[in-house]
Design an enzyme around this catalytic site. Structure first.
Site, PDB file in Angstrom:
ATOM      1  N   ASP A  95       0.798  -1.223   0.000  1.00 18.40           N
ATOM      2  CA  ASP A  95       0.000   0.000   0.000  1.00 18.40           C
ATOM      3  C   ASP A  95       0.828   1.268   0.000  1.00 18.40           C
ATOM      4  OD1 ASP A  95       1.052  -0.048   2.581  1.00 18.40           O
ATOM      5  OD2 ASP A  95      -0.782  -0.854   3.458  1.00 18.40           O
ATOM      6  N   GLU A 131      -2.032   4.971   3.104  1.00 19.72           N
ATOM      7  CA  GLU A 131      -1.995   3.561   2.728  1.00 19.72           C
ATOM      8  C   GLU A 131      -3.371   2.974   2.410  1.00 19.72           C
ATOM      9  OE1 GLU A 131       1.771   4.374   5.015  1.00 19.72           O
ATOM     10  OE2 GLU A 131      -0.349   4.905   5.218  1.00 19.72           O
ATOM     11  N   ARG A 219       2.750   7.960   9.955  1.00 23.56           N
ATOM     12  CA  ARG A 219       2.531   9.378   9.689  1.00 23.56           C
ATOM     13  C   ARG A 219       1.400   9.937  10.556  1.00 23.56           C
ATOM     14  NH1 ARG A 219       3.690  12.360   4.963  1.00 23.56           N
ATOM     15  NH2 ARG A 219       4.412  10.409   4.037  1.00 23.56           N
ATOM     16  N   HIS A 250      13.048   5.104  13.684  1.00 22.48           N
ATOM     17  CA  HIS A 250      12.914   5.480  12.279  1.00 22.48           C
ATOM     18  C   HIS A 250      13.622   6.811  12.045  1.00 22.48           C
ATOM     19  CE1 HIS A 250      11.002   6.459   8.429  1.00 22.48           C
ATOM     20  NE2 HIS A 250      10.620   5.198   8.360  1.00 22.48           N
TER      21      HIS A 250
END
Length: 373
Positions: A95, A131, A219, A250
Site C-alpha cells: 500500500d 496507505e 505518519r 525510524h
C-alpha cells in the site's frame, strides 16, 4: 514472459523478495526489478540481505518530500520506463505510494498488474494515511489480487471485485522470515547477533526479561499520539523494573526527534538505529511482547508466538486480534500500559499456535498463477 517487480520501501523489499527469487528460478521468465528508493537507506539494507540487484533505480528520495511531489516525479519516471521495456505484467506489493503510482502508470499503459497483499482494509481512509487509499485503488486496477487471507478475499468481494481475479495465497512476509531464519541458523548469525546486542547495547538476549520490542513510525501518529506512546513506554519501564524495551528509531525527524527528547534518559529503554532484517528477526524471536503501529510485525510476530499490542486506532490485520495474538488499543497511554501488562502474562499460552497469515508458500502460489496465465 517479462515481469517487472516494483518496490520502494523496506517492507516491500521484504515481502517481494520471495516472489522475485521464485521468478528468477523459472525458465522462460525475464525478471526485472525497479526501485524508486522511496526510503533509500532502509531499502538498501533489505536489497543487500536478500541479494536483490535492481535493474532500474529512480533514486527519488528527497528530504522531507511530500506525497504530491514524490508521486508526480514517480509517474513521469514510470511512463518512460514502461515505454522502454513494455513488460508483460507488473508486480507491486502492499500500500505504499510507490506501489500505487506504479500500478496507475501500468494501468494507463494497459499492462496487467499483480497486487501482492491485496484486500487489506481498515475502512478509514485517514488511518493509515495514505496507505488505505493506495491499496484500495491498486486493487481496483489490478488484474490479479493476491489476498493473504480469507478475510482479505471477503473484503475484495464486497467491493465488487470479480472472484476470478482473487487468489488466497498467504502472506509473503512469512516466506521471507522463514528464509532468513533458516539462513541465520546455518551461518552462525545467532551467536554473532547475540554478541553484537550485548556489546553495543548492553542487552543480554535470552537473559534480560521481559524483553519488549517497540516499533513506531506511522505518519498519522506524528505529534501528540507519538508523545502519548512515549509516555506509555516510560510507564511500562517504571512498573516493570526488570523490563528492557528496545526501539529501533525510524530516521524521519518527526519520529526520531520526539523519541530522543522523551526517552533517551531512561536506562531501561534502548534506542537503536534501524536494524537489518536478520537482527530485527533475532530480537523478535526472543521478545516477550511487541508494541507497534506498523503492519508487517503484526504478521511476523505470530510465527514466534509473541503477542502484539497494536498502537493504532484501526488495523487492517484483524486476523491478529481474532486469533488471540494481539490487541488493538490506540495511542492512549493508559490503554497501552494496561494491554502490555495483560499480554505479557498471556505469552505462554500462544506457544505452538499457527500463524494466521501464512505457511511460507505464498510466493510459489503467486508465481504459479502468473505463469499459468
Amino acid at each position: 514472459m517479462k515481469i517487472l517487480s516494483v518496490l520502494g520501501t523496506r517492507p516491500e523489499a521484504i515481502k517481494l523478495a520471495p516472489v522475485i527469487s521464485a521468478l528468477q528460478q523459472k525458465t522462460g521468465v525475464t525478471s526485472l526489478v525497479c526501485v524508486t528508493s522511496q526510503h533509500q537507506e532502509l531499502l538498501q539494507q533489505m536489497l543487500t540481505l536478500f541479494a536483490i540487484q535492481p535493474d532500474y533505480d529512480f533514486e527519488l528520495m528527497r528530504k522531507n518530500q511530500d506525497l504530491l511531489d514524490f508521486s508526480s516525479r514517480a509517474l513521469e519516471r514510470f511512463r518512460a520506463l514502461l515505454d522502454e521495456i513494455n513488460p508483460d505484467c507488473m508486480v507491486v506489493q502492499g500500500d505504499t505510494t510507490t506501489a500505487f503510482i506504479a500500478a496507475l502508470a501500468a494501468s494507463y499503459r494497459k499492462i496487467p498488474v499483480a497486487h501482492v497483499e491485496a484486500g487489506l482494509r481498515s475502512f478509514d481512509k485517514n488511518n493509515p494515511f495514505p496507505e488505505e487509499i493506495n491499496r484500495l485503488l491498486i486493487d481496483h486496477v489490478a488484474r490479479w489480487c493476491f489476498a493473504p487471507t480469507d478475510l482479505a478475499k471477503t473484503n475484495l468481494l464486497k467491493e465488487g471485485i470479480h472472484k476470478e481475479k482473487i487468489y488466497v495465497t498467504g502472506n509473503t512476509v512469512v516466506d521471507a522470515l522463514f528464509q532468513i531464519r533458516k539462513k541465520m541458523q546455518n551461518d552462525g548469525s545467532m551467536t554473532r547477533l547475540h554478541a553484537i546486542f550485548e556489546e553495543k547495547y548492553g542487552l543480554n538476549i535470552g537473559q534480560d526479561k521481559p524483553l519488549i520490542l517497540v516499533t513506531t513510525h506511522r505518519r498519522e501518529s506524528f505529534g501528540k499520539d507519538l508523545e502519548s506512546t512515549c509516555h506509555a513506554l516510560l510507564a511500562i519501564a517504571q512498573q516493570i523494573p526488570k523490563a528492557k524495551l528496545i526501539l529501533p528509531v525510524h530516521p524521519n525527524p518527526n519520529v526520531s526527534g520526539p523519541i530522543a527528547k522523551l526517552l533517551s534518559r531512561c536506562s531501561q529503554i534502548i534506542l537503536s538505529k534501524p536494524l537489518d532484517y536478520d537482527a530485527f528477526l533475532f530480537l523478535l524471536m526472543h521478545s516477550d511482547l511487541v508494541l507497534t503501529d506498523s503492519g508487517g510485525v503484526q504478521e511476523e510476530a505470530p510465527s514466534f508466538g509473541v503477542p502484539v499490542v497494536v498502537m493504532r486506532k484501526t488495523t487492517e490485520r484483524q486476523e491478529l486480534i481474532t486469533s488471540g495474538f494481539g490487541e488493538k488499543v490506540g495511542t492512549n497511554t493508559d490503554a497501552i500500559v494496561s494491554a502490555a501488562l495483560r499480554l505479557l502474562q498471556k505469552k505462554p499460552s500462544l506457544a505452538g499456535k499457527t500463524n494466521p497469515f501464512g505457511d511460507g508458500q505464498a510466493a510459489q502460489r503467486i508465481v504459479q498463477v502468473l505463469l499459468n496465465e
